[in-house]
Enzyme design. Structure first.
Site: not given
Length: 574
Positions: A145, A304, A306, A308
């Site tokens: 993340s 960010d 990834d 999400d």
């Protein structure tokens, strides 16, 4: 014990030359050996996350294979059909993400489990979509993340597209404890698995299907069409997976001027242009702000690594660019979705919204004032997804949005995790809706404060590193339970919710009530001055998290309350 594990690794023929050399370098550094080998990374509902490098307390190919073998055992325990339905895998831009994804695919395929692997990096919500779209048994996402570049991780999902439920995570953790990390793994070469049809690659076809469902979440496009020639926004993916699908989705929706930060459109796991690839941090937006100033842009959106979570910067009344908090963005989106869907005639019969217990209380006020029921869950979209599934099966209530304060938003049924692609699209659309009324998003937030009252939130991270960090956190929570405070800095505690046992204690009247949810190590204090003070240990990092949720007649009153409770937390929670 850790020295024995260290020697086991050194003597293993499975190590690469580079791994062996790295471990040889620390042979005279017992503290570093202890750090890497004192205990394995803990497998939980969020999977694994840790610093890259050799060792059982690090992220590396051996730990990934180990976890995947245990996960394969779980899938196989569900029967032949579960193995045939298989596991979807994606990965982000971090160092070794692609390698870890391929290693996981090889272990699953070696165990006779069908694998659907994305051909290159993809946003996290697209993995959740793929699991649901193809009826997969589970999913794996190689990502850390928004953590610093030294980290990587291993997220696991189940058939509903949400992160792994606790009872399944416990089974994986138990299985790992019984598997030899080097000798207990069943794997197969990648190309052989592809030839046998055990590994199937996914690509643009899935992208298009995912994006079509994202676009279906659009509420109104009239203002986009009206302002398309003049409205501009800046976007940055912080070197990550949002680099392609988010700008493409915005353009397909009708935005003509999506200005992408060129330096940050380059995929790079070192995140060279930011200290931290976290959209919560204003510093990461420096290049985006410069581009916005050059082009007279009011709105900046950043996802960010990834993709999400999504952050937003807006221009305030003084012309300065400021970050909207996750709470503010969520309230703006919630209000926009409610008003927009009512105006468009697409509001379901019994609409509900969902937030985490640490998310602003303003969301409840805004929702209920407009006839939308608000549910609370524990922190984490797996709990929100679990509630959505329950509502679908047992009621006629329909969720319209779920979110938490840490910049995560979920809208629609195509995914069951936070989704920066859909959120970025709706934030941009919402900005044009406000622009059509002669307002900026900053002015829109100010209008909501004027209507519903001022709310402000602050999170304190009390870092407790080292081997005794976990003990410190346990002792703090134990002390708070054994000797609960009746006041905080002179302000009385009105009620205490202990979410571990699921009870609310009326500190003034003496009554005890059952809460709707239980089983999480969270203490929630309702204060006499309308402040909420929440304490919980982090589930992924070595720190205590304290949330201060305030309400006041003015912003200054909220600031004063935050200062008071921050001082109290830092003095007492040690």
């Amino acid at each position: 014990m850790y020295q024995e594990e260290y020697q086991k690794w050194l003597s293993s023929t499975a190590l690469t030359t580079a791994e062996r050399a790295e471990l040889e370098l620390i042979k005279d550094n017992p503290s570093e050996i202890e750090s890497r080998f004192y205990a394995p990374l803990e497998f939980g509902t969020a999977g694994l996350r840790g610093i890259l490098g050799p060792g059982i307390n690090r992220m590396n190919t051996h730990v990934v294979r180990w976890a995947t073998q245990a996960f394969a055992n779980l899938v196989l325990s569900e029967g032949k059909q579960a193995a045939a339905d298989g596991v979807a895998i994606c990965y982000d831009c971090r160092h070794f993400s692609e390698e870890f994804a391929r290693e996981a695919a090889q272990v699953l395929a070696g165990n006779g489990i069908h694998v659907r692997l994305f051909e290159s990096l993809r946003p996290t919500p697209e993995l959740s979509f793929a699991i649901r779209e193809f009826g997969c048994t589970a999913g794996i996402n190689i990502t850390a993340s928004h953590n610093p570049k030294e980290y990587n991780g291993y997220k696991v999902y189940w058939s509903d597209g949400a992160q792994l439920p606790p009872h399944h995570a416990d089974k994986v953790a138990s299985a790992m404890a019984k598997i030899d990390l080097f000798k207990g793994i069943v794997t197969i070469p990648f190309e052989e698995a592809k030839e046998l049809g055990r590994i199937e690659m996914m690509g643009e076809t899935v992208d298009h299907e995912f994006m079509n469902l994202v676009l279906c979440q659009s509420i109104q496009q009239d203002t986009i069409k009206q302002l398309a020639d003049t409205f501009k926004l800046v976007f940055t993916p912080f070197h990550g997976t949002g680099y392609r699908l988010i700008p493409e989705t915005l353009r397909q929706l009708g935005f003509k001027h999506v200005l992408c930060v060129p330096e940050q459109m380059i995929i790079d796991g070192d995140f060279p242009t930011v200290a931290s690839p976290n959209p919560e941090n204003p510093e990461g937006f420096a290049l985006a702000v410069a581009l916005a100033r050059e082009n007279d842009v009011d709105v900046i959106i950043g996802s960010d690594p990834d993709a999400d979570r999504v952050g937003v910067m807006v221009r305030n009344a003084h012309g300065d660019y400021v970050v909207l908090s996750g709470n503010q963005t969520g309230v703006l989106l919630l209000d926009y979705i409610i008003r927009g869907r009512k105006a468009a005639g697409t509001m379901p019969h019994n609409p509900v919204a969902i937030k985490s217990i640490v998310t602003t209380n303003m969301a409840r006020v805004v929702a209920e004032a407009q006839g939308v029921k608000m549910y609370d869950t524990f922190t984490g979209f797996k709990f929100m997804s679990e509630l959505i599934g329950k509502l679908e099966k047992t009621t006629d209530e329909k969720y319209i949005m779920a979110y938490e304060e840490s910049f995560g938003y979920m809208i629609g049924d195509h995914a069951r995790d936070k989704d920066a692609v859909t959120a970025a699209m709706l934030i941009a659309e919402m900005a044009t809706w406000y622009r059509a009324q002669g307002k900026s998003l900053y002015e829109g937030m100010e209008a909501l404060y004027a209507k519903y009252g001022h709310f402000k939130e602050h999170t304190i991270n009390l870092v407790m590193t080292g081997l005794d960090g976990l003990d410190k956190m346990k002792n703090i929570m134990l002390k708070l339970r054994n000797d609960p405070p009746t006041s905080m800095g002179g302000i009385r505690v009105k009620a205490l919710r202990d979410y571990r046992v699921g009870e609310r204690y009326d500190m003034l009247g003496g009554k005890i009530e059952k809460l709707d949810i239980s089983g999480s190590n969270v203490l929630y204090y309702e204060m006499e001055d309308d402040t909420t003070f929440i304490v919980r240990p982090s589930g992924t990092e070595p720190k205590m998290k304290v949330y201060i949720l305030t309400k006041g007649k003015t912003n200054a009153e909220c600031d004063s309350k935050i200062a008071h409770y921050t001082s109290y937390a830092k003095m007492t929670l040690r």
